[in-house]
Scaffold this motif. Structure first.
Motif, PDB file in Angstrom:
ATOM      1  N   THR A  55       0.833  -1.198   0.000  1.00  0.00           N
ATOM      2  CA  THR A  55       0.000   0.000   0.000  1.00  0.00           C
ATOM      3  C   THR A  55       0.866   1.246   0.000  1.00  0.00           C
ATOM      4  N   MET A  56       0.358   2.267  -0.617  1.00  0.00           N
ATOM      5  CA  MET A  56       1.081   3.532  -0.664  1.00  0.00           C
ATOM      6  C   MET A  56       0.871   4.270   0.661  1.00  0.00           C
ATOM      7  N   PRO A  57       1.941   4.768   1.267  1.00  0.00           N
ATOM      8  CA  PRO A  57       1.777   5.506   2.519  1.00  0.00           C
ATOM      9  C   PRO A  57       1.047   6.829   2.283  1.00  0.00           C
ATOM     10  N   ALA A  58       0.398   7.303   3.328  1.00  0.00           N
ATOM     11  CA  ALA A  58      -0.299   8.595   3.233  1.00  0.00           C
ATOM     12  C   ALA A  58       0.720   9.705   3.023  1.00  0.00           C
ATOM     13  N   PRO A  59       0.414  10.670   2.161  1.00  0.00           N
ATOM     14  CA  PRO A  59       1.361  11.782   1.945  1.00  0.00           C
ATOM     15  C   PRO A  59       1.442  12.657   3.190  1.00  0.00           C
ATOM     16  N   PRO A  60       2.604  13.266   3.417  1.00  0.00           N
ATOM     17  CA  PRO A  60       2.722  14.161   4.572  1.00  0.00           C
ATOM     18  C   PRO A  60       1.890  15.423   4.352  1.00  0.00           C
ATOM     19  N   PRO A  61       1.452  16.054   5.416  1.00  0.00           N
ATOM     20  CA  PRO A  61       0.692  17.304   5.242  1.00  0.00           C
ATOM     21  C   PRO A  61       1.585  18.394   4.650  1.00  0.00           C
ATOM     22  N   LEU A  62       1.069  19.092   3.661  1.00  0.00           N
ATOM     23  CA  LEU A  62       1.806  20.177   3.028  1.00  0.00           C
ATOM     24  C   LEU A  62       1.381  21.511   3.632  1.00  0.00           C
ATOM     25  N   ARG A  63       2.249  22.491   3.534  1.00  0.00           N
ATOM     26  CA  ARG A  63       1.937  23.855   3.968  1.00  0.00           C
ATOM     27  C   ARG A  63       1.912  24.734   2.732  1.00  0.00           C
ATOM     28  N   ALA A  64       0.996  25.700   2.690  1.00  0.00           N
ATOM     29  CA  ALA A  64       0.946  26.639   1.574  1.00  0.00           C
ATOM     30  C   ALA A  64       0.708  28.038   2.118  1.00  0.00           C
ATOM     31  N   ASP A  65       1.440  29.010   1.555  1.00  0.00           N
ATOM     32  CA  ASP A  65       1.345  30.392   2.008  1.00  0.00           C
ATOM     33  C   ASP A  65       1.523  31.313   0.803  1.00  0.00           C
ATOM     34  N   GLU A 109       2.803  34.541  -5.908  1.00  0.00           N
ATOM     35  CA  GLU A 109       3.839  33.574  -5.585  1.00  0.00           C
ATOM     36  C   GLU A 109       3.383  32.827  -4.347  1.00  0.00           C
ATOM     37  N   ILE A 110       3.339  31.511  -4.459  1.00  0.00           N
ATOM     38  CA  ILE A 110       2.873  30.664  -3.371  1.00  0.00           C
ATOM     39  C   ILE A 110       4.028  29.780  -2.923  1.00  0.00           C
ATOM     40  N   ALA A 111       4.305  29.788  -1.622  1.00  0.00           N
ATOM     41  CA  ALA A 111       5.337  28.924  -1.045  1.00  0.00           C
ATOM     42  C   ALA A 111       4.653  27.648  -0.570  1.00  0.00           C
ATOM     43  N   ILE A 112       5.115  26.511  -1.053  1.00  0.00           N
ATOM     44  CA  ILE A 112       4.557  25.223  -0.674  1.00  0.00           C
ATOM     45  C   ILE A 112       5.608  24.477   0.132  1.00  0.00           C
ATOM     46  N   GLY A 113       5.318  24.291   1.419  1.00  0.00           N
ATOM     47  CA  GLY A 113       6.221  23.538   2.281  1.00  0.00           C
ATOM     48  C   GLY A 113       6.016  22.054   2.065  1.00  0.00           C
ATOM     49  N   LEU A 114       7.088  21.334   1.826  1.00  0.00           N
ATOM     50  CA  LEU A 114       6.989  19.917   1.499  1.00  0.00           C
ATOM     51  C   LEU A 114       6.974  19.022   2.722  1.00  0.00           C
ATOM     52  N   MET A 124       8.965  24.781  -1.933  1.00  0.00           N
ATOM     53  CA  MET A 124       8.914  24.997  -3.373  1.00  0.00           C
ATOM     54  C   MET A 124       8.120  26.283  -3.609  1.00  0.00           C
ATOM     55  N   HIS A 125       8.595  27.140  -4.494  1.00  0.00           N
ATOM     56  CA  HIS A 125       7.915  28.402  -4.783  1.00  0.00           C
ATOM     57  C   HIS A 125       7.235  28.296  -6.138  1.00  0.00           C
TER      58      HIS A 125
END
Length: 76
Positions: free
Chosen positions: A4-14, A31-36, A45-46
């Motif tokens: 099974t594929m593991p659940a993705p980690p929670p991402l942050r977006a600002d 411009e959106i900053a996406i925390g991995l 990632m911007h």
């Protein structure tokens, strides 16, 4: 490959930057900053998003890696 594929980690977006008057008011540039990772010090990632201001429905989207930085794509 198996199991099974593991659940993705929670991402942050600002949203770091927003200019609704870009290109003489035709486009909103964001411009959106996406925390991995959930950690604020983790990799980020911007994403540069330009959306037309007069769109009344969905619009096409182009995604392209940029290794030079978002500042090289647009002229203030």
């Amino acid at each position: 490959m198996y199991g099974t594929m593991p659940a993705p980690p929670p991402l942050r977006a600002d949203v770091r930057f927003e200019d609704p008057s870009y290109l003489d008011g035709k486009i909103t540039l964001r411009e959106i900053a996406i925390g991995l990772t959930p950690d604020a010090d983790g990799p980020t990632m911007h994403l540069l998003v330009a959306t037309p201001n007069d769109a009344e429905g969905p619009v096409p989207c182009f995604i392209m890696p940029n290794f030079g930085g978002n500042h090289t794509l647009v002229t203030s």
